[in-house]
Design a protein around this motif. Structure first.
Motif, PDB file in Angstrom:
ATOM      1  N   SER A   1     -11.842   6.024   5.393  1.00  0.00           N
ATOM      2  CA  SER A   1     -10.936   5.986   6.536  1.00  0.00           C
ATOM      3  C   SER A   1     -10.963   7.317   7.275  1.00  0.00           C
ATOM      4  CB  SER A   1      -9.512   5.692   6.060  1.00  0.00           C
ATOM      5  OG  SER A   1      -8.558   6.084   7.015  1.00  0.00           O
TER       6      SER A   1
ATOM      7  N   HIS B   1      -2.672  -2.435  -3.931  1.00  0.00           N
ATOM      8  CA  HIS B   1      -2.580  -3.847  -4.294  1.00  0.00           C
ATOM      9  C   HIS B   1      -2.935  -4.049  -5.767  1.00  0.00           C
ATOM     10  CE1 HIS B   1      -6.991  -3.814  -4.059  1.00  0.00           C
ATOM     11  NE2 HIS B   1      -6.817  -3.113  -2.948  1.00  0.00           N
TER      12      HIS B   1
ATOM     13  N   ASN C   1      -0.202  -6.755  -1.855  1.00  0.00           N
ATOM     14  CA  ASN C   1      -0.465  -6.626  -0.414  1.00  0.00           C
ATOM     15  C   ASN C   1      -0.253  -5.227   0.145  1.00  0.00           C
ATOM     16  OD1 ASN C   1      -1.000  -9.452  -0.295  1.00  0.00           O
ATOM     17  ND2 ASN C   1       1.210  -9.842  -0.193  1.00  0.00           N
ATOM     18  N   VAL C   2      -0.652  -4.203  -0.608  1.00  0.00           N
ATOM     19  CA  VAL C   2      -0.592  -2.825  -0.109  1.00  0.00           C
ATOM     20  C   VAL C   2      -2.014  -2.280  -0.047  1.00  0.00           C
ATOM     21  CG1 VAL C   2       0.269  -0.487  -0.489  1.00  0.00           C
ATOM     22  CG2 VAL C   2       1.700  -2.454  -1.071  1.00  0.00           C
TER      23      VAL C   2
ATOM     24  N   THR D   1      -1.304   3.572   0.063  1.00  0.00           N
ATOM     25  CA  THR D   1      -0.363   4.581   0.538  1.00  0.00           C
ATOM     26  C   THR D   1      -0.443   5.777  -0.402  1.00  0.00           C
ATOM     27  OG1 THR D   1       1.134   2.892   1.412  1.00  0.00           O
ATOM     28  CG2 THR D   1       2.058   5.088   1.041  1.00  0.00           C
TER      29      THR D   1
ATOM     30  N   HIS E   1       0.039   9.408   3.920  1.00  0.00           N
ATOM     31  CA  HIS E   1      -0.858   8.543   4.689  1.00  0.00           C
ATOM     32  C   HIS E   1      -0.625   7.102   4.254  1.00  0.00           C
ATOM     33  CE1 HIS E   1      -4.466   6.225   5.679  1.00  0.00           C
ATOM     34  NE2 HIS E   1      -4.545   7.019   6.724  1.00  0.00           N
ATOM     35  N   THR E   2      -0.415   6.227   5.230  1.00  0.00           N
ATOM     36  CA  THR E   2      -0.205   4.809   4.962  1.00  0.00           C
ATOM     37  C   THR E   2      -1.246   3.997   5.704  1.00  0.00           C
ATOM     38  OG1 THR E   2       2.188   5.156   4.755  1.00  0.00           O
ATOM     39  CG2 THR E   2       1.438   2.900   5.107  1.00  0.00           C
ATOM     40  N   ALA E   3      -2.051   3.250   4.976  1.00  0.00           N
ATOM     41  CA  ALA E   3      -3.019   2.339   5.603  1.00  0.00           C
ATOM     42  C   ALA E   3      -2.327   1.022   5.911  1.00  0.00           C
ATOM     43  CB  ALA E   3      -4.199   2.105   4.666  1.00  0.00           C
ATOM     44  N   HIS E   4      -2.524   0.499   7.115  1.00  0.00           N
ATOM     45  CA  HIS E   4      -1.903  -0.770   7.501  1.00  0.00           C
ATOM     46  C   HIS E   4      -2.777  -1.972   7.162  1.00  0.00           C
ATOM     47  CE1 HIS E   4       1.125   1.637   9.315  1.00  0.00           C
ATOM     48  NE2 HIS E   4       0.362   2.094  10.295  1.00  0.00           N
ATOM     49  N   ASN E   5      -4.078  -1.752   7.050  1.00  0.00           N
ATOM     50  CA  ASN E   5      -5.009  -2.825   6.699  1.00  0.00           C
ATOM     51  C   ASN E   5      -6.325  -2.205   6.244  1.00  0.00           C
ATOM     52  OD1 ASN E   5      -6.537  -2.227   9.165  1.00  0.00           O
ATOM     53  ND2 ASN E   5      -4.855  -3.257  10.229  1.00  0.00           N
ATOM     54  N   ARG E   6      -7.325  -3.027   5.961  1.00  0.00           N
ATOM     55  CA  ARG E   6      -8.606  -2.531   5.470  1.00  0.00           C
ATOM     56  C   ARG E   6      -9.533  -2.054   6.585  1.00  0.00           C
ATOM     57  NH1 ARG E   6      -7.319  -6.774   2.023  1.00  0.00           N
ATOM     58  NH2 ARG E   6      -7.439  -6.284  -0.201  1.00  0.00           N
ATOM     59  N   ASP E   7      -9.183  -2.313   7.827  1.00  0.00           N
ATOM     60  CA  ASP E   7     -10.106  -2.042   8.920  1.00  0.00           C
ATOM     61  C   ASP E   7     -10.502  -0.571   9.010  1.00  0.00           C
ATOM     62  OD1 ASP E   7      -9.669  -4.719   9.401  1.00  0.00           O
ATOM     63  OD2 ASP E   7      -9.429  -4.478  11.565  1.00  0.00           O
TER      64      ASP E   7
END
Length: 233
Positions: free
Chosen positions: A100, A132, A178-179, A182, A198-204
């Motif tokens: 990322s 997750h 479903n995380v 973070t 840092h928080t990722a909102h999705n895998r993109d």
């Protein structure tokens, strides 16, 4: 660019989508049901698999003279072996605990903060990572990279999942549904707390970074990091 996907789980499928959006072609989708046939047709291989097969995946790229980008964690006790094989085959290799772009900026911020905080022994550092329930390794590779970033810029000597002793960083590893990921680095004193997160909102974000790394490494030889890709050194 022709890409071999070594690992075709959720991350592999996300990488496929983003690679196709960027005009690339997928020539191999390797999972437990097929072989490495076709890998030699690739310009680059991207490994997002599981620890048990990561070394085999990475090796297959080097033996086929194909650069390898690997985001699998939990196998790094054999990292030096893969570096040696890459050099023997005059290959190209990037392994990262997290591709990322935001996380790699976070790595740099973490190192800078650790340097600043090392002068103030009233603050004690600890870390938390949440992922997750399908994530097989704990702590995450990203958390280990963050801990190493602190250790290299302070008097801390090691990290632990258990209660921290002197000069140890405690990492709390939490698994919940479903995380995507973070990570929090916290400096606590008796009077206040300093925290970066840092928080990722999705895998993109992970997938895009891996594809950018794959685009960058084609035509190169050597062992690199995301700092090279993003020119953060």
């Amino acid at each position: 660019m022709k890409i071999a996907l070594l690992g075709y789980g959720k991350m592999g499928q996300t990488i496929e989508r983003i690679a196709l959006e960027r005009g690339h072609e997928i020539v191999l989708k390797k999972d437990e049901s097929n072989t490495y046939d076709g890998i030699s047709n690739a310009d680059v291989a991207i490994d997002f698999s599981i620890p048990a097969v990561a070394v085999e995946n990475i090796s297959s790229g080097f033996y086929a003279n194909v650069p390898v980008v690997s985001g699998t964690t939990g196998w790094l006790d054999r990292y030096d072996e893969m570096v040696a094989l890459c050099q023997e085959k005059n290959g190209a290799f990037i392994s990262s605990s997290n591709f990322s772009l935001g996380v790699n900026l976070f790595f740099g911020l973490n190192e800078y903060l650790a340097k600043m905080m090392s002068k103030f022994d009233s603050y004690k550092v600890e870390m938390e990572e949440i992922h997750h329930t399908q994530k097989l390794d704990a702590p995450s590779g990203t958390a280990i990279s963050l801990a190493k970033g602190v250790i290299e810029n302070s008097d801390y000597k090691s990290w632990t999942l258990d209660e921290a002793k002197e000069n140890q960083i405690h990492i709390e590893a939490i698994r919940t549904e479903n995380v995507p990921g973070t990570h929090t680095v916290t400096y606590n004193s008796t009077v206040d707390t300093i925290e970066i997160k840092h928080t990722a909102h999705n895998r993109d974000g992970f997938a895009l970074g891996a594809v950018i790394a794959a685009e960058w490494i084609v035509g190169k030889h050597g062992v690199f990091t995301m700092k090279d890709v993003l020119n953060l050194k």
